[in-house]
Scaffold this motif. Structure first.
Motif, PDB file in Angstrom:
ATOM      1  N   ARG A 232     -12.980   2.807  -8.303  1.00 36.55           N
ATOM      2  CA  ARG A 232     -12.709   1.590  -7.541  1.00 36.55           C
ATOM      3  C   ARG A 232     -11.475   1.750  -6.656  1.00 36.55           C
ATOM      4  N   LYS A 233     -11.600   1.386  -5.376  1.00 35.82           N
ATOM      5  CA  LYS A 233     -10.470   1.371  -4.460  1.00 35.82           C
ATOM      6  C   LYS A 233      -9.934  -0.060  -4.411  1.00 35.82           C
ATOM      7  N   PHE A 234      -8.838  -0.290  -5.084  1.00 36.27           N
ATOM      8  CA  PHE A 234      -8.297  -1.634  -5.231  1.00 36.27           C
ATOM      9  C   PHE A 234      -7.521  -2.056  -3.984  1.00 36.27           C
ATOM     10  N   SER A 235      -7.609  -3.342  -3.683  1.00 40.97           N
ATOM     11  CA  SER A 235      -6.817  -3.900  -2.591  1.00 40.97           C
ATOM     12  C   SER A 235      -5.348  -3.963  -3.010  1.00 40.97           C
ATOM     13  N   GLN A 236      -4.470  -4.202  -2.055  1.00 37.98           N
ATOM     14  CA  GLN A 236      -3.043  -4.297  -2.363  1.00 37.98           C
ATOM     15  C   GLN A 236      -2.772  -5.434  -3.341  1.00 37.98           C
ATOM     16  N   ALA A 237      -3.471  -6.555  -3.145  1.00 39.24           N
ATOM     17  CA  ALA A 237      -3.304  -7.692  -4.051  1.00 39.24           C
ATOM     18  C   ALA A 237      -3.760  -7.343  -5.460  1.00 39.24           C
ATOM     19  N   GLU A 238      -4.888  -6.630  -5.546  1.00 39.09           N
ATOM     20  CA  GLU A 238      -5.383  -6.217  -6.864  1.00 39.09           C
ATOM     21  C   GLU A 238      -4.416  -5.240  -7.516  1.00 39.09           C
ATOM     22  N   ARG A 239      -3.860  -4.322  -6.726  1.00 33.56           N
ATOM     23  CA  ARG A 239      -2.895  -3.361  -7.269  1.00 33.56           C
ATOM     24  C   ARG A 239      -1.673  -4.069  -7.834  1.00 33.56           C
ATOM     25  N   SER A 240      -1.206  -5.090  -7.137  1.00 33.37           N
ATOM     26  CA  SER A 240      -0.054  -5.855  -7.617  1.00 33.37           C
ATOM     27  C   SER A 240      -0.376  -6.539  -8.943  1.00 33.37           C
ATOM     28  N   LYS A 241      -1.583  -7.068  -9.032  1.00 34.96           N
ATOM     29  CA  LYS A 241      -2.001  -7.726 -10.270  1.00 34.96           C
ATOM     30  C   LYS A 241      -2.135  -6.716 -11.406  1.00 34.96           C
ATOM     31  N   LEU A 242      -2.706  -5.565 -11.110  1.00 40.55           N
ATOM     32  CA  LEU A 242      -2.832  -4.496 -12.109  1.00 40.55           C
ATOM     33  C   LEU A 242      -1.458  -4.083 -12.627  1.00 40.55           C
TER      34      LEU A 242
END
Length: 253
Positions: A232-242
């Motif tokens: 999965r290539k996560f968005s910047q927002a998803e990366r921050s949440k991760l």
């Protein structure tokens, strides 16, 4: 209640009733009938419910499970890449649990490079393949689900909980936008929970197609795993949440 939570609750309610009415769901969740209709349409588009006049019915467990042969060829190259990452987490003399499924099968197929392994699984095809390659294998007993060739049921749950393993490698049917990890049946969700409890480390192996989807039963969150192996290539927002949830992503990038 956010949309993600509402969809999961609708599925939980529908698992207890053959048919649910739009107005009943709207009253329970304190939202408009139009909102519920949109939710049911989204679940219908994903093949999880069948729309009927005034409401909907849940697609059965048998219908929710895709035939094993059709799943095996889907995203096979990606699954092989995930297997190579998972293999790095396995060492000589380990005792591991392998979940059922085609992604995990790709990992099982390359275990020869690890010496003196013991593998526990409920996947009949995985167990058969491992035995051919002289890997110490324990197949959990139970009722055989013909569509997917796995053992399931109370006997399977009882036998697994008595084991202790170095690592468990699990798959999932879907991962919600809240990073909840989902299974299509209650029995399979319970088995995965036990597999996590008996392991020193647990890894989730999922390709990108599983994200932002839904299934009947939550069994974990991405934050519960030692590592999440995905393309999965996560968005910047998803990366921050991760990062905020301390979720360890082991990706193919």
């Amino acid at each position: 209640m956010i949309a993600d939570q509402r969809l999961n609750e609708i599925l939980q309610i529908m698992s207890q009733k053959e048919f649910v009415e739009v107005e009943d769901l709207a009253a329970r969740m304190k939202v408009s009938s139009m909102t519920i209709r949109r939710d049911l349409q989204k679940l219908s588009d994903m093949g999880m419910v069948r729309r009927q006049y005034g409401g909907a019915s849940l697609v059965t467990d048998a219908q929710l499970e895709n035939d094993y042969s059709s799943k095996k060829v889907k995203n096979q190259t990606t699954k092989q890449k995930l297997a190579q990452i998972a293999l790095k987490q396995i060492h000589k003399n380990d005792i591991i649990y392998l979940d059922a499924g085609t992604t995990i099968f790709e990992l099982a197929s390359i275990l020869n490079s690890r010496q003196n392994l013991t593998v526990i699984t409920n996947d009949i095809l995985i167990a058969t393949d491992l035995c051919k390659r002289d890997i110490n294998t324990i197949l959990l007993g139970g009722t055989i689900q013909k569509a997917t060739l796995v053992t399931i049921g109370s006997s399977t749950l009882d036998s697994l909980q008595d084991f202790r393993v170095t690592s468990s490698f699990l798959g999932a049917s879907a991962i919600s936008t809240a990073f909840d990890v989902l299974s299509p049946t209650v029995d399979k969700a319970h088995l995965k929970k036990i597999a996590m409890q008996i392991a020193q480390k647990t890894y989730l192996m999922v390709d990108s197609s599983k994200f932002n989807n839904y299934a009947l039963q939550k069994f974990a969150n991405l934050s519960d795993f030692t590592g999440v192996i995905t393309d999965r290539k996560f968005s910047q927002a998803e990366r921050s949440k991760l990062d905020s949830l301390y979720i360890n992503i082991l990706d193919t990038v």
